[in-house]
Design a protein around this motif. Structure first.
Motif, short mmCIF file in Angstrom:
data_model
loop_
_atom_site.label_atom_id
_atom_site.label_comp_id
_atom_site.label_asym_id
_atom_site.label_seq_id
_atom_site.Cartn_x
_atom_site.Cartn_y
_atom_site.Cartn_z
N VAL A 257 0.83 -1.21 0.00
CA VAL A 257 0.00 0.00 0.00
C VAL A 257 0.87 1.26 0.00
N PRO A 258 1.72 1.47 1.02
CA PRO A 258 2.53 2.70 0.97
C PRO A 258 3.50 2.74 -0.20
N ILE A 259 4.04 1.57 -0.59
CA ILE A 259 5.01 1.58 -1.70
C ILE A 259 4.34 2.10 -2.98
N THR A 260 3.12 1.67 -3.24
CA THR A 260 2.49 2.04 -4.52
C THR A 260 1.60 3.28 -4.40
N SER A 261 1.37 3.77 -3.18
CA SER A 261 0.49 4.93 -3.05
C SER A 261 1.13 6.16 -3.70
N HIS A 262 0.32 6.85 -4.49
CA HIS A 262 0.75 8.04 -5.21
C HIS A 262 1.27 9.13 -4.26
N VAL A 263 0.68 9.18 -3.06
CA VAL A 263 1.08 10.25 -2.13
C VAL A 263 2.10 9.78 -1.11
N GLU A 264 2.46 8.50 -1.13
CA GLU A 264 3.46 8.03 -0.17
C GLU A 264 4.78 7.76 -0.89
N MET A 265 5.00 6.53 -1.38
CA MET A 265 6.27 6.24 -2.03
C MET A 265 6.18 6.23 -3.55
N ASN A 266 4.98 6.14 -4.08
CA ASN A 266 4.71 6.30 -5.52
C ASN A 266 5.59 5.43 -6.41
N GLU A 267 5.88 4.23 -5.96
CA GLU A 267 6.77 3.34 -6.71
C GLU A 267 5.98 2.08 -7.11
N THR A 268 6.48 1.34 -8.10
CA THR A 268 5.85 0.05 -8.38
C THR A 268 6.64 -1.03 -7.64
N LEU A 269 5.97 -2.08 -7.28
CA LEU A 269 6.62 -3.17 -6.58
C LEU A 269 7.71 -3.79 -7.46
N GLY A 270 7.40 -3.90 -8.76
CA GLY A 270 8.36 -4.47 -9.70
C GLY A 270 9.66 -3.68 -9.71
N ASN A 271 9.52 -2.36 -9.66
CA ASN A 271 10.70 -1.51 -9.70
C ASN A 271 11.51 -1.60 -8.41
N VAL A 272 10.80 -1.73 -7.29
CA VAL A 272 11.50 -1.92 -6.01
C VAL A 272 12.36 -3.18 -6.09
N LEU A 273 11.76 -4.27 -6.60
CA LEU A 273 12.51 -5.53 -6.69
C LEU A 273 13.71 -5.37 -7.62
N ASN A 274 13.52 -4.65 -8.74
CA ASN A 274 14.65 -4.44 -9.65
C ASN A 274 15.78 -3.66 -9.00
#
Lengths: 264, 342
Positions: free
Chosen positions: B130-147
């Motif tokens: 939720v926070p990783i992908t939230s536009h107002v929190e971390m605004n990142e994709t999970l796939g990109n975090v893993l990369n």
């Protein structure tokens, strides 16, 4: 005497081997093609302009959906259920390879095909370690098919532009339909899982044999998403996500799938 | 003689080995506090180990999880504030974009069955998405975090230590974060020591406050977690966003304006209060329950037992209650180095 013993052992081994692999020898390739269309036109992302039942012009920029829990029924009424762990597929209009679902199934004549559009509730609540492949929330590049804030998969996503849509915050006339909802973890809520059963007898049963790849060709019509049991207007409902209205669109989903022909 | 020396040597080595093993075990083992119930989190599906916990802690404090590598989980969940965003009614995430709800503490989550103010997440292992992908929190994709983790110089080896493989997956990443979060246990307040009979006793004022708490607060803020984990409307006037709370998850009209009952542990460190952080002090909270409870849709029946909605409290009772609530502050939890950024 020794010779008999050797023979007996040989027979025993052969017998055992046969029991271990009852189906492998008889499976054969079957593909199911999901050919996305818009009425009597091919679906062309961004450039194609179509008109829905509410007489609204629109273009499609995103169209993707889950197909899962595939089951086949033979002409003599026997069911073959694709093993659960390999029965989840994502059809994405931008990815041609994804349009064809490749299976290996027992050789038989199949007269019926059924599947779920979406993801069953069991997989929606399963441990993260079981969510691999298209069920991995990290597997979506741009257009996520998973709601984090309300844990669950988006079953069907259709987005595009329409002059009938109001101007949104980014200044575009855009519509967004994200259809999901598996019924809730512990508190019941909407269930937009829809199953589709397709009779293959009218446009050609699938005779699956080892020497060829049988292909069941389905048409998936985005226009039917707007018209069916409910007529959907982009002007009235430009954004439909997790809310009560989404059930109306979900009810139109099974009508989008039609068997066109079978190649074998 | 030689034999004896050898034996002694072997024994010493064994002893050292045993000790170091024990240290690691103590450090990473999940211990159910004596006055707590059994946890809800499925520990069998994610065995907590020293290396897994350490990896989770590193991930928790790593801004790599956000789109522009500036925001970590620890940005809005600060240990000294019992893992809330002290002083912030709502939090600012990436590019200072504002969220709409108050950051909840990372505390005793192993006992929670749902997460977030509306309970929209039903499994701790799915919460960080939720926070990783939230536009107002971390605004990142999970796939990109893993990369980003995969191409890092350090993470693959840490995953190997924790999970036996350098492969970095959604599952191992989420399970590592859960290992850290599950170990964020607050169970060493004065209240806990008293309940476990470890020596200290309530003062008379605290004891009277405890009685008032049991009578007027304890059915929703149930001991020992100080929440019954349910969703209730506590009579706040809907804010400008008209946040409907749990309704957004269940679409059931009976859930409109209901939010998760928060724990009363560590209140000294977690101001401001309520789902949108609108009340800055505990006095304001008690004033709300005493004077300002609104007859909104689905107001909790427990707040409707008298003619005037709310909880009748005299000024003297409030002081005693505040004295009791102070016994729920757990200094050890907010200063535990094991839970800090290393």
């Amino acid at each position: 005497m020794r010779q008999y013993l050797a023979l007996a052992i040989l027979v025993l081994f052969t017998a055992c081997k046969k029991d271990e692999t009852p189906l492998d020898n008889s499976t054969a390739p079957l593909s199911i093609e999901f050919d996305n269309i818009a009425g009597d036109k091919n679906l062309q992302l961004n450039t194609g302009v179509y008109t829905n039942a509410a007489n609204e012009p629109f273009s499609v920029s995103v169209f993707q959906y889950f197909i899962s829990n595939v089951k086949l029924t033979t002409t003599d009424g026997k069911d073959y259920v694709v093993p659960q762990d390999s029965s989840y597929f994502m059809i994405n209009e931008t990815d041609v390879a994804s349009h064809s679902v490749k299976l290996h199934v027992p050789q038989a004549d199949y007269s019926s095909l059924s599947f779920i559009v979406g993801v069953d509730s069991l997989r929606n609540t399963m441990d993260i370690s079981r969510r691999t492949g298209v069920l991995d929330p990290a597997s979506y590049s741009d257009h996520g098919m998973y709601w984090g804030w309300n844990s669950g998969y988006i079953f069907v996503k259709l987005e595009g532009t329409s002059s009938s849509a109001p101007v949104d915050a980014s200044g575009q006339r855009y519509f967004r339909y994200h259809i999901g909802g598996f019924g809730g973890y512990s508190t019941p809520t909407i269930n937009n899982i829809r199953s589709v059963t397709i009779d293959l007898t009218r446009a050609g049963i699938a005779s699956v044999r080892r020497d060829r790849e049988t292909n069941v060709h389905l048409m998936v019509d985005v226009l039917k998403m707007f018209g069916g049991s409910s007529s959907i207007s982009i002007a009235s409902n430009p954004t439909v996500m997790f809310g009560p209205f989404s059930v109306n669109i979900a009810d139109n989903i099974p009508g989008m799938f039609r068997h066109d022909h079978t190649e074998d | 003689m030689i034999n004896r020396k050898l034996t002694m040597g072997v024994l010493l080595v064994l002893l050292f080995y045993a000790c170091s093993k024990q240290v690691e075990q103590q450090y990473a083992v999940f211990r159910q506090p004596g006055n707590f119930p059994a946890p809800a989190y499925n520990l069998a599906g994610n065995e907590i180990t020293g290396k897994g916990f350490e990896l989770g802690r590193k991930l928790f404090y790593d801004p790599l999880l956000s789109a522009d590598n500036t925001i970590s989980c620890g940005t809005c969940h600060v240990q000294s504030a019992a893992f809330t965003h002290h002083g912030h009614d709502i939090s600012h995430g990436i590019n200072d974009r504002l969220g709409s709800r108050n950051a909840q503490p990372i505390m005793n989550l192993a006992w929670e069955k749902t997460f977030m103010w509306d309970g929209g997440v039903a499994d701790l292992d799915l919460q960080p998405i939720v926070p990783i992908t939230s536009h107002v929190e971390m605004n990142e994709t999970l796939g990109n975090v893993l990369n980003k983790l995969r191409s890092s110089a350090v993470y693959p080896a840490l995953y190997k230590d924790a999970f036996g493989s350098t492969a970095i997956t959604t599952a191992t990443t989420m399970k590592a974060l859960s290992q850290f979060m599950v170990m964020c246990i607050s169970s060493n307040s004065r209240y806990d020591s008293i309940m476990r009979g470890e020596g200290p006793l309530f003062t008379q004022e605290e004891n009277e406050g405890y009685g008032i708490f049991q009578q007027k607060c304890g059915s929703c803020h149930k001991e020992p977690l100080f929440t019954d984990l349910s969703f209730r409307n506590n009579g706040l006037r809907p804010g400008p966003l008209n946040d409907e709370g749990r309704f957004a998850i269940t679409l059931n009209a009976a859930d409109t304006y209901k939010f998760k009952v928060p724990s009363l542990r560590n209140l000294a460190y977690t101001a401001p209060y309520m789902h949108d952080g609108r009340l800055r002090t505990l006095n304001a909270v008690l004033h709300h329950y005493g004077q300002e409870v609104q007859e909104t849709l689905n107001l909790d029946p427990l707040l409707r037992q008298t003619d005037k909605p709310g909880i009748a409290l005299t000024e003297a009772e409030k002081l005693k209650l505040l004295a009791f609530l102070r016994t729920l502050n757990d200094k050890k939890f907010i200063t535990d180095k094991k839970l800090s950024e290393q």
